[in-house]
Design an enzyme around this catalytic site. Structure first.
Site, PDB file in Angstrom:
ATOM      1  N   TRP A   1     -11.255 -27.617  35.384  1.00 44.72           N
ATOM      2  CA  TRP A   1     -10.115 -26.786  35.745  1.00 44.72           C
ATOM      3  C   TRP A   1      -9.724 -26.900  37.213  1.00 44.72           C
ATOM      4  O   TRP A   1     -10.563 -26.960  38.091  1.00 44.72           O
ATOM      5  CB  TRP A   1     -10.420 -25.315  35.472  1.00 44.72           C
ATOM      6  CG  TRP A   1     -10.509 -24.965  34.022  1.00 44.72           C
ATOM      7  CD1 TRP A   1     -11.629 -24.574  33.356  1.00 44.72           C
ATOM      8  CD2 TRP A   1      -9.439 -24.962  33.059  1.00 44.72           C
ATOM      9  NE1 TRP A   1     -11.311 -24.324  32.038  1.00 44.72           N
ATOM     10  CE2 TRP A   1      -9.988 -24.550  31.827  1.00 44.72           C
ATOM     11  CE3 TRP A   1      -8.074 -25.269  33.129  1.00 44.72           C
ATOM     12  CZ2 TRP A   1      -9.225 -24.433  30.678  1.00 44.72           C
ATOM     13  CZ3 TRP A   1      -7.321 -25.159  31.967  1.00 44.72           C
ATOM     14  CH2 TRP A   1      -7.896 -24.747  30.764  1.00 44.72           C
TER      15      TRP A   1
ATOM     16  N   LYS B   1      -5.782 -28.536  33.581  1.00 43.42           N
ATOM     17  CA  LYS B   1      -7.003 -29.208  33.137  1.00 43.42           C
ATOM     18  C   LYS B   1      -6.936 -30.681  33.479  1.00 43.42           C
ATOM     19  O   LYS B   1      -6.106 -31.415  32.975  1.00 43.42           O
ATOM     20  CB  LYS B   1      -7.192 -29.030  31.640  1.00 43.42           C
ATOM     21  CG  LYS B   1      -8.617 -29.245  31.227  1.00 43.42           C
ATOM     22  CD  LYS B   1      -9.138 -28.070  30.466  1.00 43.42           C
ATOM     23  CE  LYS B   1     -10.598 -27.904  30.385  1.00 43.42           C
ATOM     24  NZ  LYS B   1     -11.033 -27.518  29.058  1.00 43.42           N
TER      25      LYS B   1
ATOM     26  N   THR C   1     -17.053 -19.935  33.629  1.00 40.67           N
ATOM     27  CA  THR C   1     -15.812 -20.667  33.404  1.00 40.67           C
ATOM     28  C   THR C   1     -14.879 -20.445  34.585  1.00 40.67           C
ATOM     29  O   THR C   1     -14.761 -19.318  35.077  1.00 40.67           O
ATOM     30  CB  THR C   1     -15.117 -20.243  32.096  1.00 40.67           C
ATOM     31  OG1 THR C   1     -13.830 -20.861  32.039  1.00 40.67           O
ATOM     32  CG2 THR C   1     -14.938 -18.742  31.965  1.00 40.67           C
TER      33      THR C   1
ATOM     34  N   GLU D   1     -15.588 -19.315  26.309  1.00 45.17           N
ATOM     35  CA  GLU D   1     -15.776 -17.958  25.768  1.00 45.17           C
ATOM     36  C   GLU D   1     -15.995 -17.965  24.266  1.00 45.17           C
ATOM     37  O   GLU D   1     -16.342 -16.940  23.685  1.00 45.17           O
ATOM     38  CB  GLU D   1     -14.541 -17.086  26.083  1.00 45.17           C
ATOM     39  CG  GLU D   1     -14.387 -16.697  27.550  1.00 45.17           C
ATOM     40  CD  GLU D   1     -13.571 -17.681  28.364  1.00 45.17           C
ATOM     41  OE1 GLU D   1     -13.529 -18.878  27.992  1.00 45.17           O
ATOM     42  OE2 GLU D   1     -12.969 -17.261  29.364  1.00 45.17           O
TER      43      GLU D   1
HETATM   44  P1  AMP Z   1     -12.901 -24.438  28.662  1.00 45.75           P
HETATM   45  O1  AMP Z   1     -13.243 -22.998  28.600  1.00 45.75           O
HETATM   46  O2  AMP Z   1     -13.098 -25.034  30.003  1.00 45.75           O
HETATM   47  O3  AMP Z   1     -13.580 -25.189  27.563  1.00 45.75           O
HETATM   48  O4  AMP Z   1     -11.341 -24.595  28.392  1.00 45.75           O
HETATM   49  C1  AMP Z   1     -10.738 -24.073  27.235  1.00 45.75           C
HETATM   50  C2  AMP Z   1      -9.265 -24.384  27.268  1.00 45.75           C
HETATM   51  O5  AMP Z   1      -9.074 -25.805  27.299  1.00 45.75           O
HETATM   52  C3  AMP Z   1      -8.487 -23.901  26.083  1.00 45.75           C
HETATM   53  O6  AMP Z   1      -8.153 -22.545  26.177  1.00 45.75           O
HETATM   54  C4  AMP Z   1      -7.269 -24.824  26.144  1.00 45.75           C
HETATM   55  O7  AMP Z   1      -6.338 -24.373  27.119  1.00 45.75           O
HETATM   56  C5  AMP Z   1      -7.873 -26.133  26.613  1.00 45.75           C
HETATM   57  N1  AMP Z   1      -8.209 -26.985  25.451  1.00 45.75           N
HETATM   58  C6  AMP Z   1      -9.420 -27.152  24.887  1.00 45.75           C
HETATM   59  N2  AMP Z   1      -9.356 -28.013  23.851  1.00 45.75           N
HETATM   60  C7  AMP Z   1      -8.059 -28.389  23.743  1.00 45.75           C
HETATM   61  C8  AMP Z   1      -7.337 -29.253  22.854  1.00 45.75           C
HETATM   62  N3  AMP Z   1      -7.925 -29.922  21.870  1.00 45.75           N
HETATM   63  N4  AMP Z   1      -6.009 -29.365  23.057  1.00 45.75           N
HETATM   64  C9  AMP Z   1      -5.377 -28.709  24.064  1.00 45.75           C
HETATM   65  N5  AMP Z   1      -6.009 -27.892  24.926  1.00 45.75           N
HETATM   66  C10 AMP Z   1      -7.333 -27.729  24.772  1.00 45.75           C
END
Ligand code: AMP
Length: 538
Positions: free
Chosen positions: A443, A438, A185, A330
């Site tokens: 990211w 994001k 990640t 995670e």
């Molecule tokens: P990742 O590990 O790349 O899947 O990113 C996870 C992060 O994406 C989370 O900790 C949030 O900050 C953001 N995220 C994921 N789903 C959502 C959602 N439905 N609404 C807002 N932020 C989200």
């Protein structure tokens, strides 16, 4: 006293045994990278995965070896995925959208021995190959007819490689806590971090994600996982769909509205999952061409907040149920879904949408709470915001080859999100503690852009924040304090940044200010900047 039930290890390849035995006639359909649509049955998927396992065994791959994939969602990716895991090796899914230095870091950190790579990504890998110290063999996911000339050493076409073995092979059996998958990640500061899933966590997560108030897949569903397998297990669908006996339709490289629409119609897809940017592309295509969605019943939208207009349009105009999902790599990744409860299903439509737009409530096997800066638990009143912590059997306890404890007291993992939780248990994200942006589901490190920008002549201080964007969810805004006497311009800064950061990381706009606010410890106060630029429009 221990119970007297069988010790049956939770191993992911038992999913394929189950699907072949009970749903062997169901199909796995793929828009191939070479172009044509291909189809075979879940029974054939198991046999081809067994051949991958046998061929890897013949290559000398042993338990714990990291075998990488850089591939779209396809039949071959599924075969390789299960074939690797089925001999106790670790399937390392690599996100091809990361930029070169990150990719080199990830390959070398993981010490991948073999890479399975799609034709699309050959140029990326060829450009890096000199720096990949551990990769001994490149298996190109195509047949010999489509194999292009390549500078990669020890490269072979997948189909020729697979043709050397039959499916007469038995999966390995081992402890269910054995590592199965590795996914880095970049949603943290510093180098990307490896999340190491186990067989047990993947099996449990496959079941967790298929509870009725999460994805609720059934054997008569036809699932289109648009979210890539290199994004945390395609949000569990690579496990949950075959476990349920649902047909799977793999989109390959076609992520645009037209390609997605074609599959939704021709394969009569009932359920799909993707980040908001993908749904935006589909909705635009539908509206431009005056089309409807007669087969699609529900979609999961996550990875970033689902915009209100997207939920309203899909639900009201297309009669497609939206499941708003939140989670993170995670967490395997499912954390919450915004499905209505019995009590809330009676609410007026506007209130229902308001509730569904929250990130949602946890399924069984995920626990969450919010705490203040000192770690004190905060009330679930729908108003008080705090650090969002989670725990459960599918949540990381450490990163791969990374020292240091990542858990708080009692195994709570800090998600880096700031949220409130209401009386009914619905969580709503209100801000982000981590310094990342994001964009289109991927990211961007604001700190990296700041550190690079600061090298530009004439810049005294730089800060980067994410600003809401209709297509990409968020885009970076660079805020700059000029050095005294400097007249450095937007164009000069963009020219300076060009080539030093990934193209899609380039700031959408640059604003010049006299001063950037700081915390007591001298850090940039991003919360204040986000407030100041709250309504900013690009
Ligand atoms: P990742 O590990 O790349 O899947 O990113 C996870 C992060 O994406 C989370 O900790 C949030 O900050 C953001 N995220 C994921 N789903 C959502 C959602 N439905 N609404 C807002 N932020 C989200």
């Amino acid at each position: 006293m221990l119970g007297l039930m069988q010790d049956f290890p939770l191993l992911v390849h038992t999913i394929l045994d189950h699907s072949a035995a009970n749903h062997g006639e169901r199909e796995l359909v793929t828009r191939s990278v070479e172009g044509p649509i291909k189809r075979y049955t879940l029974a054939e998927l198991r046999l081809r995965a067994l051949r991958v396992a046998k061929a890897l065994d013949k290559e000398g791959v042993v338990m714990g070896d990291r075998i990488a994939t850089m591939a779209w969602n396809t039949d071959r990716h599924m075969e390789v995925w299960y074939g690797i895991m089925g001999i106790g090796a670790i399937c390392h899914t690599i996100n091809p959208r990361l930029f070169a230095e990150q990719l080199v870091y990830i390959f070398n950190h993981a010490e991948d021995k073999i890479l399975f790579v799609d034709l699309t990504f050959l140029p990326i890998v060829e450009a890096l190959a000199d720096k990949l110290s551990s990769v001994k063999k490149y298996i190109i996911l195509t047949d010999s007819d489509h194999l292009p000339a390549t500078s990669l050493p020890n490269a072979v076409a997948y189909e020729s490689w697979l043709a050397s073995v039959d499916a007469d092979f038995a999966w390995a059996s081992f402890d269910e806590n054995t590592a199965a998958g590795l996914c880095y990640t970049s949603g943290t500061t510093g180098d990307p971090k490896g999340v190491l899933y186990s067989h047990r966590s993947n099996v449990l997560h496959g079941l967790l994600s298929n509870q009725p108030d999460v994805f609720g897949l059934k054997s008569n569903d036809v699932v289109l996982p648009i979210v890539p397998m290199f994004h945390a297990n395609a949000w569990a669908l690579a496990f949950a769909a075959p476990a349920a006996g649902a047909c799977m339709v793999m989109p390959g490289a076609g992520m645009d509205g037209k390609s997605i629409y074609e599959l939704l119609q021709s394969e009569k897809i009932t359920m799909s999952a993707a980040v908001p940017t993908v749904w935006l592309g589909l909705l635009e295509y539908l509206q431009e061409n005056n089309l409807d969605l007669p087969y699609l019943k529900r979609v999961a939208i996550g990875g970033a907040a689902c915009p209100r207009v997207m939920m309203e349009t899909l639900e009201n105009d297309f009669a497609v149920e939206v499941i708003h999902a939140w989670g993170m790599t995670e967490m395997s990744p499912i954390g919450t879904t915004g499905k209505l409860k019995f009590s809330s299903a009676q609410l007026p439509p506007a209130d229902r949408i308001n509730l569904k737009l929250k990130q949602g409530r946890t399924p069984y096997l995920v626990e969450m709470k919010i705490v203040d800066d000192e770690g004190n638990e905060l009330p679930h009143d729908g108003a008080t915001s705090g650090h969002l912590l989670v725990r459960g059997p599918c949540v990381s306890r450490a990163y791969f080859k990374h020292d240091g404890n990542i858990l708080e007291k009692d195994n709570w993992f800090d998600t880096g999100d700031i949220a409130n939780i209401d009386e009914l248990g619905y969580m709503q994200i209100t801000d982000r503690d981590k310094d990342v942006i994001k964009s289109g589901g991927e990211w961007i490190s604001s700190i990296e852009i700041e550190n690079t920008a600061i090298g530009c002549e004439g810049i005294a201080e730089a800060a980067v924040i994410g600003i809401a964007h209709p297509k990409w969810t968020e885009r970076p805004l660079l805020i700059v304090v000029r050095k005294t006497g400097s007249t450095v311009s937007t164009e000069e800064i963009l020219t300076y940044l060009n080539g030093k950061i990934a193209n899609w990381w380039m700031p959408e706009a640059i604003e010049f200010v006299d001063e950037i606010p700081h915390t007591a410890t001298g850090k940039i106060r991003k919360t204040k900047l986000r407030e100041t630029f709250g309504g900013y429009k690009f």
